[in-house]
Design an enzyme around this catalytic site. Sequence first.
Site: not given
Ligand code: NAD
Length: 268
Positions: A153, A166
Amino acid sequence: MEQQKLKGQSVLITGADSGIGRGVAISMAKAGAKALINFVHNQDSAEEVVSEIRSLGGEAISFKADVSQETEVQAMFAKHIETFGSIDIVVNNAGLQKDAKFTDMTLDEWNTVIGINLTGQFLCSREAAKLFIKQGVRNGVSRAAGKIICMSSVHEVIPWAGHVNYAASKGGINMFMKSIAQELAPHRIRVIGIGPGAIQTPINKDAWETPEALNKLLTLIPYGRIGQPEDIGNLAVWIASDEADYITGTTIFADGGMTLYPGFTDNG
Ligand code: NAD
């Protein structure tokens, strides 16, 4: 099918039933990779991703596993090998937030986020590395024996009050990624981080679901738009492809300039 940069390869993507993981799965499938779609709660959404990949002419299966649980992770990798015969790419994507003011943060909120966001990447990368080492370089498939992508991130480098669990998990991913990249490079395994900025997914819905919230968010993004899962999917395909064969041990930010400290644009 568009470009086939990952033809003949297979990928395991954690948390692939939603948001960025889903976007990466579809981009990689379009590039020719067979995919294991990991989910932990929402099987219906995982099956939708599988169906979408099949409708594009690709191959995919779904698998339920909590990435913070060792035996579930091991069972997931065993299923991947049983189904596809080998493994070429792992995308450590699963992650979540449990936000709280620092002095109010419970140990459970701390442990849950570290357990999934950081320990989950350890457990999956360790299984992947063991398989990649055993397998070696598969000639005609890829120049590397394996590729590990660590979803980090911008909060790997930008401090985040109210989200210390986080931010600590993402800062931890940086040194985790670099250290295993150093250790695994002689085995021809590449390890690379992706640092997304604000990508429009359920994790940050509060930041984009009203025009007011979105306008506030856009003040942090010099490029002037929120990112989409396919922005990360396209990058992940390129990182996993042989075009990026000389890249390992670094995080690539895809953030519309969020890490450029836009607060300093008008002289600070
Ligand atoms: P999201 O909530 O849509 O997806 C997160 C996914 O992780 C979901 O499918 C959830 O079920 C899964 N998950 C959570 N706990 C879990 C577990 N114990 N075992 C298996 N799966 C699990 O959010 P996203 O934005 O798609 O996030 C995906 C990644 O990207 C994360 O690591 C997040 O930190 C990172 N990220 C997102 C953003 C953003 O702006 N959306 C920015 C920086 C980083």
